[in-house]
Write a protein that holds these residues in place. Sequence first.
Motif, PDB file in Angstrom:
ATOM      1  N   UNK A 129       0.255  -5.811   1.085  1.00 16.70           N
ATOM      2  CA  UNK A 129      -0.304  -6.196  -0.203  1.00 16.70           C
ATOM      3  C   UNK A 129       0.141  -5.172  -1.238  1.00 16.70           C
ATOM      4  N   UNK A 130       0.902  -5.619  -2.240  1.00 21.36           N
ATOM      5  CA  UNK A 130       1.457  -4.703  -3.239  1.00 21.36           C
ATOM      6  C   UNK A 130       0.824  -4.965  -4.596  1.00 21.36           C
ATOM      7  N   UNK A 138       5.554   0.560   3.744  1.00 23.01           N
ATOM      8  CA  UNK A 138       5.423  -0.866   3.455  1.00 23.01           C
ATOM      9  C   UNK A 138       6.691  -1.616   3.869  1.00 23.01           C
ATOM     10  N   UNK A 139       7.843  -1.035   3.567  1.00 13.57           N
ATOM     11  CA  UNK A 139       9.123  -1.636   3.959  1.00 13.57           C
ATOM     12  C   UNK A 139       9.198  -1.824   5.466  1.00 13.57           C
ATOM     13  N   UNK A 195      -2.077  -1.867   2.752  1.00  8.23           N
ATOM     14  CA  UNK A 195      -2.230  -1.771   1.307  1.00  8.23           C
ATOM     15  C   UNK A 195      -1.244  -0.808   0.657  1.00  8.23           C
ATOM     16  N   UNK A 196      -0.573  -1.311  -0.373  1.00  8.41           N
ATOM     17  CA  UNK A 196       0.195  -0.468  -1.284  1.00  8.41           C
ATOM     18  C   UNK A 196      -0.353  -0.767  -2.676  1.00  8.41           C
ATOM     19  N   UNK A 212      11.097  -3.658  -2.826  1.00  9.82           N
ATOM     20  CA  UNK A 212      10.794  -4.067  -1.456  1.00  9.82           C
ATOM     21  C   UNK A 212      11.460  -5.389  -1.109  1.00  9.82           C
ATOM     22  N   UNK A 213      11.514  -6.291  -2.074  1.00  9.16           N
ATOM     23  CA  UNK A 213      12.170  -7.573  -1.857  1.00  9.16           C
ATOM     24  C   UNK A 213      13.651  -7.374  -1.566  1.00  9.16           C
TER      25      UNK A 213
END
Length: 258
Positions: free
Chosen positions: A109-110, A125-126, A87-88, A162-163
């Motif tokens: 999950x952002x 997350x990355x 989780x972010x 992040x993308x």
Amino acid sequence: MVRAVLLDLLGVVYNGDTPIAGAVSAIERLRNAGLPLRFVSNTTRSPHKAIIAQLTAFGVEVGEEELLTPARAAVEWLRRHGLTPHLLVHPNLEPEFSGLDGANGRAVIVGDAGEAFDHARLNRAFRELVAGADFVALATNRTFKDADGLLSLDTGAFVAALEFASNRSPVVLGKPSPDFFLSALANMNCSAADAVMVGDDAESDVAGALRAGLGAALLVRTGKYRPNDETRFNPAPTAVVDDLAAATDWILTNRAVV
């Protein structure tokens, strides 16, 4: 014919902790007209029960099935795919994901983590994404109208970071995903062509709804709306109105023909 109404919340029904003038009575008028409603919000800071409690405090009674949020959609998505969430998201939202321990891997999950967005959490997350975790964005909104009345960065900026870094594209579960709009209509006995969306975001609410096949989408000049927003995204709004009260006038006038 307009047979169902989808309503955004933040910027349409309320700003911060205050209902927008005329919004509560407008919802009552729609209910009295016999039009089924769904509240489709991209908010990712508050859990389902807290949103319903807030609306109840405003005098708007909302059933569990009438409120659709990206978090609820994400929980179902994780269960369906058998994945465990990394989780972010905002700390207030984390309990929505409790007990999800899938056997098929992990998914980042952002959502709108607010002050919890920092380099350490983004980097974790990355690294999950680089290691092969699925990538899920609860929403990709650019901005929202904050409690101080000014625009603030929304989830989209952090999803984009992040993308870019991971070279991965996310699954988007909230607006403007067509599936989000269509899932709201799924148990309303209404075709998309007979539904109308009301929102303050010309991109996610309005253009997203029209791309999903809804018959009409109205842009209100409350919330995050800024002059000429209606010219910035395609498809353009069916109509631009002052607020939810004016949108309700439009809906009731155009129930027979859209």
